[in-house]
Scaffold this active site. Structure first.
Site, short mmCIF file in Angstrom:
data_model
loop_
_atom_site.label_atom_id
_atom_site.label_comp_id
_atom_site.label_asym_id
_atom_site.label_seq_id
_atom_site.Cartn_x
_atom_site.Cartn_y
_atom_site.Cartn_z
N PRO A 8 0.83 -1.35 0.17
CA PRO A 8 0.02 0.08 0.10
C PRO A 8 0.68 1.20 0.07
CG PRO A 8 -0.32 -1.23 2.12
CD PRO A 8 0.46 -2.39 1.26
N ARG A 16 4.85 12.01 -3.57
CA ARG A 16 4.88 12.87 -2.09
C ARG A 16 5.87 12.19 -1.24
NH1 ARG A 16 1.15 14.05 -4.63
NH2 ARG A 16 -1.20 14.04 -4.13
N TYR A 21 11.33 9.14 0.76
CA TYR A 21 11.23 8.02 -0.36
C TYR A 21 11.82 8.45 -1.44
CZ TYR A 21 7.76 6.25 3.11
OH TYR A 21 7.17 5.44 4.20
N ASN A 73 8.15 -5.54 -0.93
CA ASN A 73 7.90 -4.32 0.03
C ASN A 73 6.35 -4.40 0.55
OD1 ASN A 73 7.72 -2.23 1.44
ND2 ASN A 73 9.23 -0.99 0.09
N ALA A 76 3.34 -0.68 4.77
CA ALA A 76 2.97 -0.80 6.44
C ALA A 76 2.36 -2.13 6.80
CB ALA A 76 1.80 0.27 6.66
N HIS A 99 12.87 -2.57 2.33
CA HIS A 99 12.14 -1.49 2.75
C HIS A 99 12.96 -0.36 2.40
CE1 HIS A 99 8.85 -3.12 5.18
NE2 HIS A 99 9.86 -4.00 5.80
O1 CA2 Z 1 10.46 2.16 3.60
C1 CA2 Z 1 9.46 1.39 3.11
O2 CA2 Z 1 9.52 0.82 2.06
C2 CA2 Z 1 8.20 1.39 3.89
O3 CA2 Z 1 7.70 -0.07 3.56
C3 CA2 Z 1 7.12 2.17 3.15
C4 CA2 Z 1 5.75 2.23 3.99
C5 CA2 Z 1 5.92 2.29 5.37
O4 CA2 Z 1 4.73 2.36 5.74
C6 CA2 Z 1 6.93 1.25 5.97
O5 CA2 Z 1 6.82 1.38 7.33
C7 CA2 Z 1 8.17 1.51 5.22
C8 CA2 Z 1 4.85 3.30 3.47
C9 CA2 Z 1 4.87 3.58 1.84
C10 CA2 Z 1 4.41 4.82 1.69
O6 CA2 Z 1 4.86 5.30 0.51
C11 CA2 Z 1 4.85 6.49 0.08
C12 CA2 Z 1 5.70 6.88 -0.85
C13 CA2 Z 1 5.33 8.41 -1.09
C14 CA2 Z 1 4.59 9.02 -0.70
C15 CA2 Z 1 3.78 8.46 0.51
C16 CA2 Z 1 3.81 7.42 0.83
#
Ligand code: CA2
Length: 140
Positions: A8, A16, A21, A73, A76, A99
């Site tokens: 997700p 964003r 990221y 990946n 969350a 991650h």
């Molecule tokens: O660091 C990672 O790859 C995560 O799996 C990313 C998840 C987060 O909930 C994990 O704790 C760590 C969240 C992905 C959200 O990705 C976004 C990317 C750009 C803008 C907003 C959200």
């Protein structure tokens, strides 16, 4: 064939929160991976839905004999989806969890991954490079 599964919100990559990221979309990352691994078929699946991710893991594990391994990946879901953990544990394929961010340097709830113990290993905090490193491992 190597399969990549993103969970997700990873469809928002590059659009964003670039401070966490980065600026690269996953579509750009995928193109770069295909240029790096020219001979390799890389299949990509992204979903914001737990059930769809589980169904795809089952599909790869039980109905895709050409699949050599999975890079996942779980987003969350890594922190609380025992259902995805069970799906990974149910298949024979090697699975590497990636991650992008260093989950251990972030909020306390991100420090634990319930899916990680069912994977061969975990790469975290190395940005999108983690996907390339995971594929290198799976290719042996
Ligand atoms: O660091 C990672 O790859 C995560 O799996 C990313 C998840 C987060 O909930 C994990 O704790 C760590 C969240 C992905 C959200 O990705 C976004 C990317 C750009 C803008 C907003 C959200």
């Amino acid at each position: 064939m190597i399969a990549i599964i993103n969970g997700p919100n990873l469809n928002l990559l590059g659009k964003r929160q670039p401070e966490i990221y980065g600026n690269t979309t996953f579509e750009d990352c995928l193109e770069a991976l295909k240029m790096t691994f020219l001979e390799l078929e890389i299949e990509y699946f992204q979903s914001n839905s737990e059930g769809e991710i589980i169904d795809h893991i089952h599909h790869l594990g039980y109905n895709s004999p050409e699949c050599e391994g999975i890079v996942i990946n779980p987003g969350a879901y890594a922190h609380y989806s025992y259902a995805i953990a069970d799906a990974i544990a149910s298949i024979q394929l090697p699975v590497v969890e990636v991650h992008i961010s260093n989950i251990h340097a972030r909020d306390e709830f991100r420090h634990k991954s319930v899916t990680a113990p069912t994977c061969k290993g975990v790469i975290c905090g190395l940005g999108l490079k983690g996907y390339e490193l995971a594929i290198r491992y799976l290719l042996g």
